[in-house]
Write a protein that holds these residues in place. Sequence first.
Motif, PDB file in Angstrom:
ATOM      1  N   ASP A  40      -5.991   2.386   9.062  1.00 23.41           N
ATOM      2  CA  ASP A  40      -6.627   2.861   7.827  1.00 23.41           C
ATOM      3  C   ASP A  40      -7.559   1.815   7.235  1.00 23.41           C
ATOM      4  N   ARG A  41      -8.677   2.289   6.727  1.00 25.01           N
ATOM      5  CA  ARG A  41      -9.654   1.398   6.083  1.00 25.01           C
ATOM      6  C   ARG A  41      -8.994   0.574   4.973  1.00 25.01           C
ATOM      7  N   GLU A  42      -8.188   1.207   4.128  1.00 23.87           N
ATOM      8  CA  GLU A  42      -7.550   0.512   3.008  1.00 23.87           C
ATOM      9  C   GLU A  42      -6.670  -0.629   3.499  1.00 23.87           C
ATOM     10  N   LEU A  46      -0.943   4.609  -1.160  1.00 28.04           N
ATOM     11  CA  LEU A  46      -2.232   4.475  -0.478  1.00 28.04           C
ATOM     12  C   LEU A  46      -2.034   4.486   1.033  1.00 28.04           C
ATOM     13  N   LEU A  94       0.826  -1.203   0.000  1.00 29.37           N
ATOM     14  CA  LEU A  94       0.000   0.000   0.000  1.00 29.37           C
ATOM     15  C   LEU A  94       0.861   1.253   0.000  1.00 29.37           C
ATOM     16  N   GLU A 145      -8.934  -3.491   4.908  1.00 29.25           N
ATOM     17  CA  GLU A 145      -9.602  -4.191   3.810  1.00 29.25           C
ATOM     18  C   GLU A 145      -8.633  -5.055   3.005  1.00 29.25           C
ATOM     19  N   GLU A 146      -7.414  -4.563   2.793  1.00 27.04           N
ATOM     20  CA  GLU A 146      -6.434  -5.363   2.053  1.00 27.04           C
ATOM     21  C   GLU A 146      -5.980  -6.569   2.867  1.00 27.04           C
TER      22      GLU A 146
END
Length: 127
Positions: free
Chosen positions: A95-97, A89, A84, A100-101
């Motif tokens: 962090d949401r990202e 990112l 990321l 989610e990853e």
Amino acid sequence: MDGNLTLDELYEAANEMCRKWWGVDYTGTIHLTDTKWRSWRGYFIRSTGDDSLREIRMSRWVNARRTREQVLGTLLHELVHWRLFTLGLPSSDTDREFVEECARVGAPISGAVGARRAAQKYGGETQ
């Protein structure tokens, strides 16, 4: 326990995971320390001003007390940070990202309070 992987084994696993999940090789470094960490299982460190440092750090002492599966889970977690970050990112545990990853690739979320809260909020699973 059989989590005391060599540096070569960690690089091989990192490249396999990166190819599987993102279609790229791992371009950072991995550093094994002999320090007896109490709280960390691994961490990703990077320089923000340039590309001079992209490194996953792990402790031989910690790894030796864990299973191979646990060590590889930690490696995958740190690879999510790396991937990321290299894409520009958000790459923090909160962090949401990131959450989610981790969920997408099956990487564990750290046990830190903020990370656990983010996992509950965004749907990840904690270690």
